[in-house]
Design a protein around this motif. Structure first.
Motif, PDB file in Angstrom:
ATOM      1  N   MET A 168       0.808  -1.181  -0.095  1.00  0.00           N
ATOM      2  CA  MET A 168       0.043  -0.087  -0.065  1.00  0.00           C
ATOM      3  C   MET A 168       0.991   1.249   0.174  1.00  0.00           C
ATOM      4  O   MET A 168       0.530   2.195  -0.604  1.00  0.00           O
ATOM      5  CB  MET A 168      -1.013  -0.100   1.263  1.00  0.00           C
ATOM      6  CG  MET A 168      -1.971   0.972   1.232  1.00  0.00           C
ATOM      7  SD  MET A 168      -2.902   1.044   2.562  1.00  0.00           S
ATOM      8  CE  MET A 168      -3.747  -0.399   2.564  1.00  0.00           C
ATOM      9  N   ARG A 169       2.195   1.124   0.745  1.00  0.00           N
ATOM     10  CA  ARG A 169       3.095   2.470   0.807  1.00  0.00           C
ATOM     11  C   ARG A 169       3.698   2.514  -0.520  1.00  0.00           C
ATOM     12  O   ARG A 169       3.992   3.796  -0.849  1.00  0.00           O
ATOM     13  CB  ARG A 169       3.788   2.225   1.847  1.00  0.00           C
ATOM     14  CG  ARG A 169       3.519   2.125   3.254  1.00  0.00           C
ATOM     15  CD  ARG A 169       4.434   1.695   4.394  1.00  0.00           C
ATOM     16  NE  ARG A 169       5.211   2.856   4.278  1.00  0.00           N
ATOM     17  CZ  ARG A 169       5.171   3.870   5.447  1.00  0.00           C
ATOM     18  NH1 ARG A 169       4.161   4.019   5.980  1.00  0.00           N
ATOM     19  NH2 ARG A 169       6.171   4.876   5.460  1.00  0.00           N
ATOM     20  N   GLU A 170       3.910   1.323  -1.275  1.00  0.00           N
ATOM     21  CA  GLU A 170       4.498   1.520  -2.458  1.00  0.00           C
ATOM     22  C   GLU A 170       3.515   2.270  -3.563  1.00  0.00           C
ATOM     23  O   GLU A 170       3.961   3.055  -4.263  1.00  0.00           O
ATOM     24  CB  GLU A 170       5.050   0.069  -2.954  1.00  0.00           C
ATOM     25  CG  GLU A 170       6.120  -0.471  -2.099  1.00  0.00           C
ATOM     26  CD  GLU A 170       6.534  -1.806  -2.454  1.00  0.00           C
ATOM     27  OE1 GLU A 170       5.868  -2.421  -3.513  1.00  0.00           O
ATOM     28  OE2 GLU A 170       7.432  -2.471  -1.891  1.00  0.00           O
ATOM     29  N   LEU A 171       2.326   1.809  -3.301  1.00  0.00           N
ATOM     30  CA  LEU A 171       1.187   2.225  -4.174  1.00  0.00           C
ATOM     31  C   LEU A 171       1.318   3.921  -4.163  1.00  0.00           C
ATOM     32  O   LEU A 171       1.190   4.787  -5.121  1.00  0.00           O
ATOM     33  CB  LEU A 171      -0.179   1.778  -3.940  1.00  0.00           C
ATOM     34  CG  LEU A 171      -1.244   2.224  -4.984  1.00  0.00           C
ATOM     35  CD1 LEU A 171      -0.792   1.936  -6.196  1.00  0.00           C
ATOM     36  CD2 LEU A 171      -2.471   1.649  -4.431  1.00  0.00           C
ATOM     37  N   TYR A 172       1.210   4.347  -2.942  1.00  0.00           N
ATOM     38  CA  TYR A 172       1.418   5.753  -2.619  1.00  0.00           C
ATOM     39  C   TYR A 172       2.317   6.553  -3.071  1.00  0.00           C
ATOM     40  O   TYR A 172       2.299   7.457  -3.679  1.00  0.00           O
ATOM     41  CB  TYR A 172       1.244   6.131  -1.170  1.00  0.00           C
ATOM     42  CG  TYR A 172      -0.469   5.941  -0.454  1.00  0.00           C
ATOM     43  CD1 TYR A 172      -1.289   6.916  -0.820  1.00  0.00           C
ATOM     44  CD2 TYR A 172      -0.755   4.861   0.265  1.00  0.00           C
ATOM     45  CE1 TYR A 172      -2.541   6.870  -0.248  1.00  0.00           C
ATOM     46  CE2 TYR A 172      -2.176   4.932   0.897  1.00  0.00           C
ATOM     47  CZ  TYR A 172      -3.052   5.949   0.492  1.00  0.00           C
ATOM     48  OH  TYR A 172      -4.365   5.993   0.753  1.00  0.00           O
ATOM     49  N   ARG A 173       3.732   6.023  -3.201  1.00  0.00           N
ATOM     50  CA  ARG A 173       4.939   6.481  -3.565  1.00  0.00           C
ATOM     51  C   ARG A 173       4.818   6.398  -5.046  1.00  0.00           C
ATOM     52  O   ARG A 173       5.404   7.284  -5.611  1.00  0.00           O
ATOM     53  CB  ARG A 173       6.183   5.435  -3.094  1.00  0.00           C
ATOM     54  CG  ARG A 173       7.362   6.153  -3.208  1.00  0.00           C
ATOM     55  CD  ARG A 173       8.625   5.107  -2.869  1.00  0.00           C
ATOM     56  NE  ARG A 173       8.682   5.216  -1.493  1.00  0.00           N
ATOM     57  CZ  ARG A 173       8.257   4.024  -0.625  1.00  0.00           C
ATOM     58  NH1 ARG A 173       7.848   2.931  -1.284  1.00  0.00           N
ATOM     59  NH2 ARG A 173       8.319   4.211   0.476  1.00  0.00           N
ATOM     60  N   GLU A 174       4.366   5.345  -5.835  1.00  0.00           N
ATOM     61  CA  GLU A 174       4.046   5.499  -7.018  1.00  0.00           C
ATOM     62  C   GLU A 174       3.086   6.352  -7.680  1.00  0.00           C
ATOM     63  O   GLU A 174       3.497   7.282  -8.515  1.00  0.00           O
ATOM     64  CB  GLU A 174       3.652   4.033  -7.694  1.00  0.00           C
ATOM     65  CG  GLU A 174       4.602   2.904  -7.593  1.00  0.00           C
ATOM     66  CD  GLU A 174       5.814   3.127  -8.412  1.00  0.00           C
ATOM     67  OE1 GLU A 174       5.642   3.776  -9.387  1.00  0.00           O
ATOM     68  OE2 GLU A 174       6.988   2.742  -8.111  1.00  0.00           O
ATOM     69  N   VAL A 175       2.113   6.630  -6.832  1.00  0.00           N
ATOM     70  CA  VAL A 175       1.335   7.855  -7.072  1.00  0.00           C
ATOM     71  C   VAL A 175       1.837   8.940  -7.064  1.00  0.00           C
ATOM     72  O   VAL A 175       1.654  10.280  -7.825  1.00  0.00           O
ATOM     73  CB  VAL A 175      -0.129   7.594  -6.393  1.00  0.00           C
ATOM     74  CG1 VAL A 175      -0.910   9.039  -6.678  1.00  0.00           C
ATOM     75  CG2 VAL A 175      -0.728   6.384  -6.741  1.00  0.00           C
ATOM     76  N   CYS A 176       2.733   9.292  -6.105  1.00  0.00           N
ATOM     77  CA  CYS A 176       3.355  10.615  -5.668  1.00  0.00           C
ATOM     78  C   CYS A 176       4.583  10.930  -7.067  1.00  0.00           C
ATOM     79  O   CYS A 176       4.456  12.027  -7.340  1.00  0.00           O
ATOM     80  CB  CYS A 176       4.367  10.514  -4.421  1.00  0.00           C
ATOM     81  SG  CYS A 176       3.189  10.771  -3.077  1.00  0.00           S
ATOM     82  N   ALA A 177       5.115   9.671  -7.273  1.00  0.00           N
ATOM     83  CA  ALA A 177       5.978  10.206  -8.557  1.00  0.00           C
ATOM     84  C   ALA A 177       5.296  10.333  -9.745  1.00  0.00           C
ATOM     85  O   ALA A 177       5.756  11.420 -10.380  1.00  0.00           O
ATOM     86  CB  ALA A 177       6.897   8.624  -8.612  1.00  0.00           C
ATOM     87  N   LEU A 178       4.190   9.567  -9.983  1.00  0.00           N
ATOM     88  CA  LEU A 178       3.600  10.030 -11.139  1.00  0.00           C
ATOM     89  C   LEU A 178       3.054  11.257 -11.163  1.00  0.00           C
ATOM     90  O   LEU A 178       2.936  12.435 -12.131  1.00  0.00           O
ATOM     91  CB  LEU A 178       2.298   9.021 -11.518  1.00  0.00           C
ATOM     92  CG  LEU A 178       2.536   7.726 -11.903  1.00  0.00           C
ATOM     93  CD1 LEU A 178       1.426   6.836 -11.733  1.00  0.00           C
ATOM     94  CD2 LEU A 178       3.455   7.282 -13.225  1.00  0.00           C
ATOM     95  N   LEU A 179       2.454  11.956  -9.993  1.00  0.00           N
ATOM     96  CA  LEU A 179       2.028  13.344  -9.884  1.00  0.00           C
ATOM     97  C   LEU A 179       3.102  14.262 -10.225  1.00  0.00           C
ATOM     98  O   LEU A 179       2.802  15.426 -11.096  1.00  0.00           O
ATOM     99  CB  LEU A 179       1.155  13.367  -8.541  1.00  0.00           C
ATOM    100  CG  LEU A 179      -0.152  12.850  -8.625  1.00  0.00           C
ATOM    101  CD1 LEU A 179      -0.537  12.996  -7.044  1.00  0.00           C
ATOM    102  CD2 LEU A 179      -1.173  13.328  -9.576  1.00  0.00           C
ATOM    103  N   PHE A 180       4.266  14.047  -9.503  1.00  0.00           N
ATOM    104  CA  PHE A 180       5.366  15.167  -9.549  1.00  0.00           C
ATOM    105  C   PHE A 180       6.152  14.939 -10.664  1.00  0.00           C
ATOM    106  O   PHE A 180       6.393  16.060 -11.472  1.00  0.00           O
ATOM    107  CB  PHE A 180       6.002  14.917  -8.407  1.00  0.00           C
ATOM    108  CG  PHE A 180       7.231  15.998  -8.193  1.00  0.00           C
ATOM    109  CD1 PHE A 180       6.807  17.224  -7.857  1.00  0.00           C
ATOM    110  CD2 PHE A 180       8.380  15.674  -8.369  1.00  0.00           C
ATOM    111  CE1 PHE A 180       7.667  18.395  -7.536  1.00  0.00           C
ATOM    112  CE2 PHE A 180       9.557  16.748  -8.399  1.00  0.00           C
ATOM    113  CZ  PHE A 180       9.118  17.793  -8.028  1.00  0.00           C
TER     114      PHE A 180
END
Length: 320
Positions: free
Chosen positions: A1-13
């Motif tokens: 779940m934390r990796e999913l949040y990290r991937e979403v942060c990377a995509l957004l930024f």
């Protein structure tokens, strides 16, 4: 779940150029609690700062100078990144404006195409209507041509009839001229006879006028005599009416006097009868209950009163 949040942060930024926040991450992922995106976001920023830090290593370079050089390189990198992002933003805005303009051009082209298609349909309909009208006009022209031929034939027939009528008219005019000449001669003869008759009539009229003037004089004289007689009669009638009025007045006066005398006579007769009755009662008081001759005497005088009353009537008749 934390990796999913990290991937979403990377995509957004990195992919979309959007600064990630805890609320945005939770709205996109919707897993775990609110503390999870907050922790992941903090770790993402820490890792990003560590990776963006530049380390300059050199054997003879002091540590503080290497740190300062690293900070300078980071500052240069940040400014270069900001410039690149600004240029990228301007490029994106230009591309967006071009895209909007292209869309507007496409919309305008579509509108123009729609108007062109509508105009084409209208022109096609007008062309079809014109073709129908042309066919109708051709049909009408054919009918008009047939009517024209029939009218030309009728016109030729009428011209022939008119020529025949003209010839008949010439003949009739010649006959009319002859008849007119005869009528003129007869009119001249009749006018001569009329003039002679007019002269005789004028002579007779003059004689009748003289006779009428004489009769008018006689009528005027008779009217004057009648007026004089009428005036004399009117004066005589006025005189007689005046005399009649005077006589009526005198008759009225005499009638009044006669009425007064009759009233006085009646009063005296009544007093005389009363005196006679009193005298009779004084002579014989015992005979008062029996009818006496004195009482009968007024009855005997009544006819005389009636006769006296009748006399004024006779007098009135004589006066009238």
């Amino acid at each position: 779940m934390r990796e999913l949040y990290r991937e979403v942060c990377a995509l957004l930024f990195f992919r979309l150029g959007i600064t990630p926040t805890a609320n945005r991450l939770y709205q996109l992922v919707k897993r775990g609690s609110m503390s999870t995106p907050t922790q992941v976001l903090g770790e993402f920023w820490t890792e990003l700062r560590e990776k963006s830090r530049v380390c300059i290593a050199h054997p003879d370079l002091p540590a503080d100078l290497g740190a300062a050089a690293g900070e300078l390189v980071v500052t240069l990198w940040q400014r270069a990144s900001a410039s690149a992002e600004a240029a990228l933003g301007a490029l994106r805005e230009g591309l967006e404006a071009q895209r909007v303009e292209a869309q507007q051009s496409v919309v305008a082209a579509r509108d123009e195409l729609g108007r062109t298609e509508t105009a084409l349909e209208q022109r096609t309909a007008a062309l079809l209507a014109a073709q129908v009208e042309v066919r109708e006009l051709e049909k009408e022209q054919a009918e008009a041509h047939g009517q024209r031929q029939s009218l030309e034939a009728e016109l030729a027939r009428l011209r022939d009839a008119l020529a025949a009528r003209d010839r008949e008219l010439v003949e009739v005019r010649e006959g009319f001229s002859r008849d007119l000449e005869k009528q003129r001669e007869a009119a001249d003869r009749a006018e001569d006879r009329l003039r002679a008759s007019e002269k005789r009539a004028l002579l007779e009229i003059d004689r009748e006028r003289g006779h009428a003037a004489k009769l008018q004089k006689e009528i005027d004289e008779a009217a004057r005599r009648a007026d004089r007689k009428d005036a004399d009669h009117r004066r005589a009638v006025d005189t007689l009416q005046a005399q009649l009025g005077d006589m009526r007045h005198q008759t009225g006066v005499l009638q009044g006097r006669l009425d007064a005398a009759e009233a006085e006579n009646t009063r005296l007769q009544t007093e005389l009868n009363a005196a006679r009755d009193a005298q009779a009662r004084a002579r014989d008081p015992h005979r008062s209950a029996v009818p006496s001759k004195s009482k009968n005497s007024p009855r005997a005088t009544r006819p005389s009163r009636a006769a006296d009353a009748a006399k004024p009537g006779l007098r009135r008749k004589k006066a009238v």
